[in-house]
Scaffold this active site. Structure first.
Site, PDB file in Angstrom:
ATOM      1  N   HIS A  57       0.858  -1.191   0.000  1.00 50.34           N
ATOM      2  CA  HIS A  57       0.000   0.000   0.000  1.00 50.34           C
ATOM      3  C   HIS A  57       0.887   1.231   0.000  1.00 50.34           C
ATOM      4  O   HIS A  57       2.107   1.135   0.118  1.00 50.34           O
ATOM      5  CB  HIS A  57      -0.966  -0.022   1.187  1.00 50.34           C
ATOM      6  CG  HIS A  57      -0.306   0.032   2.530  1.00 50.34           C
ATOM      7  ND1 HIS A  57       0.570  -0.932   2.973  1.00 50.34           N
ATOM      8  CD2 HIS A  57      -0.379   0.953   3.535  1.00 50.34           C
ATOM      9  CE1 HIS A  57       0.991  -0.629   4.190  1.00 50.34           C
ATOM     10  NE2 HIS A  57       0.438   0.515   4.552  1.00 50.34           N
ATOM     11  N   HIS A  67       1.250   3.856   2.049  1.00 50.45           N
ATOM     12  CA  HIS A  67       1.632   4.637   3.224  1.00 50.45           C
ATOM     13  C   HIS A  67       3.146   4.847   3.219  1.00 50.45           C
ATOM     14  O   HIS A  67       3.912   3.963   2.801  1.00 50.45           O
ATOM     15  CB  HIS A  67       1.201   3.930   4.518  1.00 50.45           C
ATOM     16  CG  HIS A  67      -0.233   4.214   4.890  1.00 50.45           C
ATOM     17  ND1 HIS A  67      -0.976   3.395   5.688  1.00 50.45           N
ATOM     18  CD2 HIS A  67      -1.041   5.269   4.559  1.00 50.45           C
ATOM     19  CE1 HIS A  67      -2.197   3.916   5.847  1.00 50.45           C
ATOM     20  NE2 HIS A  67      -2.254   5.050   5.166  1.00 50.45           N
ATOM     21  N   ASP A 126       5.598   4.797   5.288  1.00 49.25           N
ATOM     22  CA  ASP A 126       6.571   3.881   5.898  1.00 49.25           C
ATOM     23  C   ASP A 126       6.843   2.661   5.016  1.00 49.25           C
ATOM     24  O   ASP A 126       7.818   1.950   5.230  1.00 49.25           O
ATOM     25  CB  ASP A 126       6.121   3.454   7.315  1.00 49.25           C
ATOM     26  CG  ASP A 126       4.708   2.898   7.366  1.00 49.25           C
ATOM     27  OD1 ASP A 126       3.870   3.307   6.545  1.00 49.25           O
ATOM     28  OD2 ASP A 126       4.436   2.048   8.240  1.00 49.25           O
ATOM     29  N   HIS A 127       5.999   2.439   4.000  1.00 53.61           N
ATOM     30  CA  HIS A 127       6.184   1.278   3.126  1.00 53.61           C
ATOM     31  C   HIS A 127       6.757   1.622   1.752  1.00 53.61           C
ATOM     32  O   HIS A 127       7.110   0.708   1.001  1.00 53.61           O
ATOM     33  CB  HIS A 127       4.850   0.537   2.949  1.00 53.61           C
ATOM     34  CG  HIS A 127       4.388  -0.116   4.206  1.00 53.61           C
ATOM     35  ND1 HIS A 127       4.391  -1.477   4.383  1.00 53.61           N
ATOM     36  CD2 HIS A 127       3.960   0.407   5.381  1.00 53.61           C
ATOM     37  CE1 HIS A 127       3.958  -1.761   5.603  1.00 53.61           C
ATOM     38  NE2 HIS A 127       3.685  -0.627   6.227  1.00 53.61           N
ATOM     39  N   ASP A 155       0.243  -4.469   5.863  1.00 53.45           N
ATOM     40  CA  ASP A 155      -0.573  -3.972   6.974  1.00 53.45           C
ATOM     41  C   ASP A 155      -2.018  -4.414   6.779  1.00 53.45           C
ATOM     42  O   ASP A 155      -2.655  -4.102   5.774  1.00 53.45           O
ATOM     43  CB  ASP A 155      -0.553  -2.435   7.006  1.00 53.45           C
ATOM     44  CG  ASP A 155       0.813  -1.891   7.386  1.00 53.45           C
ATOM     45  OD1 ASP A 155       1.760  -2.679   7.486  1.00 53.45           O
ATOM     46  OD2 ASP A 155       0.912  -0.669   7.574  1.00 53.45           O
ATOM     47  N   HIS A 182       6.358  -5.823  11.435  1.00 57.00           N
ATOM     48  CA  HIS A 182       5.657  -4.535  11.566  1.00 57.00           C
ATOM     49  C   HIS A 182       5.309  -4.310  13.039  1.00 57.00           C
ATOM     50  O   HIS A 182       4.164  -4.118  13.425  1.00 57.00           O
ATOM     51  CB  HIS A 182       4.389  -4.526  10.688  1.00 57.00           C
ATOM     52  CG  HIS A 182       3.938  -3.135  10.330  1.00 57.00           C
ATOM     53  ND1 HIS A 182       3.072  -2.407  11.113  1.00 57.00           N
ATOM     54  CD2 HIS A 182       4.232  -2.332   9.283  1.00 57.00           C
ATOM     55  CE1 HIS A 182       2.845  -1.227  10.543  1.00 57.00           C
ATOM     56  NE2 HIS A 182       3.536  -1.163   9.436  1.00 57.00           N
TER      57      HIS A 182
END
Lengths: 320, 320
Positions: A62, A64, A66-67, A211, A269
């Protein structure tokens, strides 16, 4: 295939001294598959001597930060190292716009082709000779996907003594049989591969959830997986918070592994609030014993499954 | 001001195990100034316990990836930590477009205001009560800027015995004199601050070049600097490569420091080809003795200058 998993980043939204942002790599001797590209992935790759030139596919769960915020720097460093091999990137709609914008800002020129595949319809998104990669919509706060790496069934062990007994001369005909082809001997006998080889070996199946909170279709998707790499952001006492933020707890991840009949569960995570993870491990193990908490640089050489018939997957559990 | 410099990233384009991507922070007890935001700056800040909440200004020298790809993650982590303090960002045209695009992709919401100041006209871009920040166009391959942090002259030392001798009662009148105000004593005498205070103390001047080859206007810009933090990507044997890529060698940086009458030269932006930097240091020291090669986490507490008149800057050199 000889496969190896390396955890390059195991934190949740914010890095810690011990955990870099989310990134996991699966390697074979000839190819590598990167799942999520958290900031600092390039330096974690340098630390683990991972090649910037090898055949590589990147899968983003996805969009976001942090990814994905490690992706532009990774691509740029590959260019600075004069990569020539093209690279394929898979993930949700929006990747292309993000990368084009970065490239325009950074005014960087790449030395290799990038092929961006935005997922329109989940399902099998990659099919190669030896493996396929399948994706399914997961259940986070924004559009997100889990991925399955599925090695195709591998041909069984070749028995030279059986070939010799059947008067098949060593050489080209042995090679054809080992590739699964039917041959005719010099004396005119037709020989099928199963006459000289053991049963097919089940391929390895690895799931990377990204996530997500638990979702109904997961257990079918992950059925009989050798390894499930699962979101485990919060411990069981924060189940409400996990639900709200689209994440999983140890018990939820463990139930997913149990219900999928998986062999090994690796939790990653991990929220920065857990400098020590004994609590998470304990909560998961009550439900699914064969659980590991990933740490940065944790490396797993995945054993090749033993011979099996096609109805059950008897790949050995990983000893932990 | 009590000032402290911390080098958070000292590599050039590609990080190494020992050097993260370019980022340097200057701190006072109440404020901090970040120069460049290479990927991984947020984790380097965590490692050095640098606040994500303090009053902060960010200065970007140019828009190459190694200098800005840590910015989106830093801003996001500040939001995740519930920062409320607004933040100011300064740098070349294009920052706004880049950050807007990142924010749209990441779908992240900030908890604080960002004020982006794209430099249209170099010169003094920040003026506060105690300091100013000036910028000048440098000489890299794309639009790029060097920055000067200049502390304003500080009032000199207050001598209570002189105040007492002049029959000034302790209290409000002393405080006014210490702020540089002229007062009238109860007996009607007018007293100027210089009657009870030592000469002004020269403020600290720090130059951060960013990526640049030498340029003509630099020595005036950096004149009498206490510290010059200078690009030093390649050693002297690679002067042609440095010229081509818009970077400096140790000798070039040392000449800039010498010609600017600087006190201390700190070399940074070190190419990954130099795991050991003795050669770079040796080349620089032949021209400018007081040279340091920055390492990640190298921290410098900057001594407050002693009293001086206004015509010369006699701040002590930093002992190395």
């Amino acid at each position: 295939m000889n496969l190896r998993l390396i955890f390059l980043g195991t934190s949740a939204a914010v890095p810690t001294l011990k955990r870099s942002l989310p990134a996991t790599i699966l390697q074979s001797p000839t190819e590598q598959w990167i799942f999520d590209c958290g900031e600092n992935i390039q330096r974690q790759m340098i630390a683990t001597k991972i090649s910037f030139h090898k055949k590589t596919k990147i899968f983003l769960t996805h969009l976001h930060g942090d990814h994905i915020l490690g992706l532009p720097g990774l691509l740029q460093t590959m260019a600075l190292m004069d990569r020539k091999n093209p690279i394929q990137i898979y993930g949700p709609l929006g990747i292309k716009k993000f990368l084009v914008c970065c490239q325009q800002t950074l005014k960087s020129e790449l030395t290799y082709q990038i092929e961006i595949n935005e997922i329109i319809k989940p399902g099998i998104i990659v099919e190669e000779e030896q493996y396929l990669i399948e994706t399914i919509k997961s259940n986070h706060t924004i559009e997100s996907y889990s991925y399955a790496f599925e090695e195709k069934p591998q041909l069984g062990e070749f028995f030279p003594e059986k070939a010799t007994a059947l008067e098949i001369p060593e050489g080209e005909l042995w090679a054809k049989l080992q590739k699964g082809e039917t041959i005719t001997t010099p004396k005119g006998k037709t020989i099928n591969p199963h006459q000289v080889m053991g049963p097919n070996r089940q391929g390895i199946k690895i799931i990377y959830t990204g996530d997500t909170k638990p979702f109904d279709t997961f257990t079918t998707f992950a059925n009989n997986a050798d390894i499930i790499i699962h979101d485990c952001t919060f411990d069981d006492t924060l189940t409400t918070k996990a639900e709200l933020n689209g994440h999983s707890t140890p018990s939820q991840a463990a139930n997913q592994a149990k219900n999928s009949n998986a062999k090994t569960l690796i939790l990653t995570h991990i929220s920065a609030r857990y400098p020590y993870t004994e609590l998470l491990l304990e909560q998961a193990k009550k439900i699914f014993k064969n659980t590991i908490i990933a740490e940065d640089f944790y490396t797993l050489n995945i054993p090749t499954p033993t011979s099996t018939n096609n109805s059950t997957n008897t790949a050995p559990s990983i000893n932990i």
